[in-house]
Design an enzyme around this catalytic site. Structure first.
Site, PDB file in Angstrom:
ATOM      1  N   GLU A   4       0.743  -1.159   0.133  1.00 25.94           N
ATOM      2  CA  GLU A   4      -0.018  -0.086  -0.015  1.00 25.94           C
ATOM      3  C   GLU A   4       0.940   1.400  -0.016  1.00 25.94           C
ATOM      4  OE1 GLU A   4      -3.310  -2.364   2.349  1.00 25.94           O
ATOM      5  OE2 GLU A   4      -2.323  -0.512   3.337  1.00 25.94           O
ATOM      6  N   ILE A  23      -5.612   4.068   2.813  1.00 25.81           N
ATOM      7  CA  ILE A  23      -6.345   2.769   1.877  1.00 25.81           C
ATOM      8  C   ILE A  23      -6.119   1.809   3.467  1.00 25.81           C
ATOM      9  CG2 ILE A  23      -3.742   2.505   1.432  1.00 25.81           C
ATOM     10  CD1 ILE A  23      -4.603   0.537  -1.040  1.00 25.81           C
ATOM     11  N   CYS A  24      -6.967   0.734   3.406  1.00 24.49           N
ATOM     12  CA  CYS A  24      -6.938  -0.263   4.209  1.00 24.49           C
ATOM     13  C   CYS A  24      -7.459  -0.044   5.527  1.00 24.49           C
ATOM     14  CB  CYS A  24      -5.498  -1.242   4.148  1.00 24.49           C
ATOM     15  SG  CYS A  24      -5.427  -2.746   5.392  1.00 24.49           S
ATOM     16  N   ALA A  25      -6.525   0.011   6.710  1.00 25.36           N
ATOM     17  CA  ALA A  25      -6.913   0.433   7.969  1.00 25.36           C
ATOM     18  C   ALA A  25      -6.656   1.607   8.196  1.00 25.36           C
ATOM     19  CB  ALA A  25      -5.993  -0.337   9.005  1.00 25.36           C
ATOM     20  N   ALA A  51      -9.533   3.270  -0.273  1.00 28.85           N
ATOM     21  CA  ALA A  51      -9.523   2.048  -0.998  1.00 28.85           C
ATOM     22  C   ALA A  51      -9.491   0.896   0.106  1.00 28.85           C
ATOM     23  CB  ALA A  51      -8.443   1.816  -1.833  1.00 28.85           C
TER      24      ALA A  51
END
Length: 192
Positions: A16, A101-103, A149
């Protein structure tokens, strides 16, 4: 020239971070990589990266986009650093982009930023996100000046969306001409 800042916290998700750094640089965006700590930052898969700068050294600079890679531990470390909150507040007050993004979108919730913006994130943090803001089904979500995202598997789409917002569709097409992602615009490669 457009400028982007990627902030690395210990435990960041390597894909990421590296995919956006790579693709934005291919698009001729100046990418500055800054670590929360001086020196080497170790990611979630124990890959060690040396940032260009310590975050402290770039706090007064202006960036067209600030990018927050996720990773569970990385996001928790971002949340603990008041400088990250202040930098994101500055981005918002000047109408510039934030990408997470992600967490990492959970940082925005914890910091109380963009309280009405829709966002995407990793399913592991869905419970941390107000349900009226959560888009569980979109890989990448753009709302106002926020790009979010789902996870590492969406890093290419995430990076392309940042490029699209900073430079336009033509820049995405140009990067994908040599990169040839099936996630980018469909086109034939240039043959030299």
């Amino acid at each position: 020239m457009k400028r982007a800042l990627v902030i690395l916290a210990p435990g960041f998700e390597e894909i990421e971070a590296v995919v956006p750094i790579d693709l934005l640089r291919r698009a001729k965006i100046e990418v500055v990589v800054a670590g929360l700590l001086p020196g080497v930052i170790t990611g979630s898969r124990k890959i060690r990266i040396i940032p260009d700068y310590d975050l402290e050294d770039v706090l007064e600079e202006q960036f067209d986009c600030v990018i927050l890679p996720g990773g569970a531990e990385g996001a928790e470390n971002l949340k603990k650093d008041i400088r990250v909150k202040e930098l994101l507040e500055k981005q918002l007050s000047t109408g510039r982009w934030i990408a997470a993004i992600c967490a990492a979108p959970s940082c925005l919730v914890q910091f109380g930023l963009l309280p009405y913006s829709k966002l995407s994130c990793h399913p592991s943090i869905w419970e941390e996100i107000p349900q009226d803001r959560l888009d569980k089904y979109s890989a990448v979500v753009v709302d106002g000046h926020l790009i979010t995202a789902q996870a590492a598997g969406r890093a290419v789409e995430f990076a392309f969306e940042i490029i699209r917002r900073l430079l336009g569709e033509e820049a995405v097409e140009e990067v994908n001409r040599s990169f040839l992602s099936s996630l980018g615009p469909r086109m034939e490669p240039e043959i030299a």
